[in-house]
Scaffold this active site. Structure first.
Site, PDB file in Angstrom:
ATOM      1  N   ARG A  76      10.319  -7.704   4.279  1.00 57.09           N
ATOM      2  CA  ARG A  76       8.893  -6.960   3.782  1.00 57.09           C
ATOM      3  C   ARG A  76       9.521  -6.302   2.583  1.00 57.09           C
ATOM      4  O   ARG A  76       8.290  -6.311   1.581  1.00 57.09           O
ATOM      5  CB  ARG A  76       8.496  -5.935   4.859  1.00 57.09           C
ATOM      6  CG  ARG A  76       7.314  -5.546   4.571  1.00 57.09           C
ATOM      7  CD  ARG A  76       6.697  -4.520   5.792  1.00 57.09           C
ATOM      8  NE  ARG A  76       7.478  -3.355   6.095  1.00 57.09           N
ATOM      9  CZ  ARG A  76       7.470  -2.864   7.276  1.00 57.09           C
ATOM     10  NH1 ARG A  76       6.512  -3.190   7.994  1.00 57.09           N
ATOM     11  NH2 ARG A  76       8.173  -1.764   7.429  1.00 57.09           N
ATOM     12  N   LYS A 178       4.157  -2.054   1.145  1.00 59.53           N
ATOM     13  CA  LYS A 178       4.775  -0.642   1.042  1.00 59.53           C
ATOM     14  C   LYS A 178       5.058  -0.207  -0.412  1.00 59.53           C
ATOM     15  O   LYS A 178       6.281  -0.018  -0.716  1.00 59.53           O
ATOM     16  CB  LYS A 178       5.859  -0.532   1.971  1.00 59.53           C
ATOM     17  CG  LYS A 178       5.620   0.187   3.515  1.00 59.53           C
ATOM     18  CD  LYS A 178       6.767   0.260   4.263  1.00 59.53           C
ATOM     19  CE  LYS A 178       6.843   1.538   5.034  1.00 59.53           C
ATOM     20  NZ  LYS A 178       5.731   1.620   6.256  1.00 59.53           N
ATOM     21  N   GLU A 214      -6.262   1.104  10.101  1.00 57.08           N
ATOM     22  CA  GLU A 214      -5.165   1.666  10.354  1.00 57.08           C
ATOM     23  C   GLU A 214      -5.249   3.422  10.894  1.00 57.08           C
ATOM     24  O   GLU A 214      -6.181   3.722  10.633  1.00 57.08           O
ATOM     25  CB  GLU A 214      -4.201   1.620   9.125  1.00 57.08           C
ATOM     26  CG  GLU A 214      -3.718   0.339   8.761  1.00 57.08           C
ATOM     27  CD  GLU A 214      -2.299   0.099   8.424  1.00 57.08           C
ATOM     28  OE1 GLU A 214      -1.266   0.641   9.109  1.00 57.08           O
ATOM     29  OE2 GLU A 214      -1.945  -0.416   7.351  1.00 57.08           O
TER      30      GLU A 214
HETATM   31  C1  LIG Z   1       5.144   1.606   7.468  1.00 60.59           C
HETATM   32  C2  LIG Z   1       3.794   1.625   7.780  1.00 60.59           C
HETATM   33  C3  LIG Z   1       3.325   1.070   9.030  1.00 60.59           C
HETATM   34  C4  LIG Z   1       4.341   0.847  10.330  1.00 60.59           C
HETATM   35  O1  LIG Z   1       5.346  -0.284   9.997  1.00 60.59           O
HETATM   36  P1  LIG Z   1       6.579  -0.364  11.079  1.00 60.59           P
HETATM   37  O2  LIG Z   1       7.306  -1.755  10.337  1.00 60.59           O
HETATM   38  O3  LIG Z   1       6.228  -0.479  12.234  1.00 60.59           O
HETATM   39  O4  LIG Z   1       7.402   0.997  10.590  1.00 60.59           O
HETATM   40  C5  LIG Z   1       2.155   0.872   9.516  1.00 60.59           C
HETATM   41  N1  LIG Z   1       1.128   1.250   8.460  1.00 60.59           N
HETATM   42  C6  LIG Z   1       1.449   1.686   7.378  1.00 60.59           C
HETATM   43  C7  LIG Z   1       0.444   1.852   6.446  1.00 60.59           C
HETATM   44  C8  LIG Z   1       2.933   1.771   6.804  1.00 60.59           C
HETATM   45  O5  LIG Z   1       3.201   2.385   5.755  1.00 60.59           O
END
Ligand SMILES: *Cc1c(COP(=O)(O)O)cnc(C)c1O
Length: 335
Positions: A76, A178, A214
């Site tokens: 990722r 991210k 989300e």
């Molecule tokens: C990091 C994140 C998550 C969770 O992702 P994981 O891989 O489970 O830690 C979910 N939503 C957002 C917006 C994030 O930044």
């Protein structure tokens, strides 16, 4: 005396830094200094050329330390960096740097009994003297780690959330990766939600504002009244590794049907349990969703619902090493 773990920054022995210059990454090194000197014209400062990851190291009952699906974070991170024109770190190199950083800070990994963990924050920023809007020529890839407790408090206590009236990410934008900018955009609604006494803001889809996307910086999932694991699918949702793992556990261990489908904010009556999931949030049960002044309370609102509880125990069981590993999900750090 028992040590309390929250979600605040504490400095560990060392952190990892690697620099990209003239088209190549250096070897990288561990440094004690947790501050940085950089050009005031860095692209990360002006144009948000920044990416990050979030993962954890877990102390097993036998005292060893392990990572949870680190190659998924590596994959990722690479995708995130590519989306904003930053030079990728190969997956093997990413995992190697994480292991090196955790190993050098191994005494900061909390004891098994505390159920606390070592949070690991890999990041990349554009650095160097720049003015025009274009990708930088120079980058820093770093990894910092911090011992932490849970993000939302005890898992047994469901939280109340409120629907945000602004969007987190645009359709075809950067919601699926991210990058730092996504989170700056969500600070305002998150702090407003907290001021009003809610644990976080819930985001709807940015096109129709009718479907759940989300919960703050965590994915949303629900257990329907007929026992299906339901989670929304949209290109502006960040693909949570926790959510992906829960789907596998629900399907293959709990033998539940899985559904990735729209969850309409005005039709929540078919849901028995709801929750937020992510590395930081782990699984946080959701008691209620407030939307346009109306509060929808889920049947499992006083304490964690029975399926969510099972999922929580299986997930954290694998992460800490109490439950047999699922298909090489965990990677032990050999000291
Ligand atoms: C990091 C994140 C998550 C969770 O992702 P994981 O891989 O489970 O830690 C979910 N939503 C957002 C917006 C994030 O930044």
């Amino acid at each position: 005396m028992e040590k309390k773990y929250g979600f605040a920054y504490t400095k560990t022995h060392v952190n990892f830094v690697s620099y990209y210059k003239n088209g190549a990454w250096d070897e990288g090194q561990l440094v004690n200094d947790d501050t940085l000197t950089l050009s005031k014209m860095s692209t990360s400062l002006h144009y948000g050329q920044e990416a990050f990851e979030g993962m954890k190291a877990y102390r097993r009952p036998d005292g060893d330390v392990q990572l949870f699906r680190p190659y998924e974070n590596a994959k990722r991170f690479k995708m995130t960096c590519e989306r904003i024109m930053m030079p990728a770190i190969e997956e093997e190199a990413f995992v190697r740097a994480v292991i090196k950083t955790v190993r050098a800070n191994i005494d900061f990994v909390p004891p098994y009994d505390s159920r606390a963990t070592l949070y690991i924050r890999p990041y990349m920023i554009g650095i160097g003297h720049n003015l025009g809007l274009k990708p930088s020529n120079e980058y820093l890839f770093g990894i910092v780690c911090v011992p932490v407790g849970t993000y939302f408090g005890p898992a047994s206590k469901p939280v109340d959330v409120i629907v945000s009236d602004v969007d987190r990410a645009a359709p075809n934008g950067t919601g699926h990766v991210k990058v730092g900018g996504n989170y700056a955009a969500s600070l305002m609604v998150q702090s407003r939600a907290k001021q009003m006494g809610y644990a976080d803001a819930l985001f709807l889809d940015p096109i129709s504002h009718t479907k759940i996307e989300e919960v703050g910086a965590a994915n949303f999932f629900a257990i329907t009244k007929d026992g299906t694991y339901l989670t929304p699918m949209s290109p502006s949702i960040l693909k949570s590794i926790t959510n992906m793992s829960l789907m596998t556990i629900a399907e293959h261990v709990l033998h539940m049907p899985i559904s990735r489908d729209d969850i309409l904010i005005d039709h929540l009556d078919h849901l028995e349990e709801a929750g937020a999931c992510g590395t930081a949030a782990i699984i946080t049960p959701i008691a209620s969703i407030t939307h346009h002044g109306k509060k929808h309370v889920f049947p499992a609102h006083e304490t964690i619902g029975k399926t969510t509880k099972k999922l929580y125990e299986l997930l954290t069981g694998i992460q800490f090493g109490d439950v047999p590993d699922f298909d090489h999900w965990t990677l032990k750090i050999i000291e």
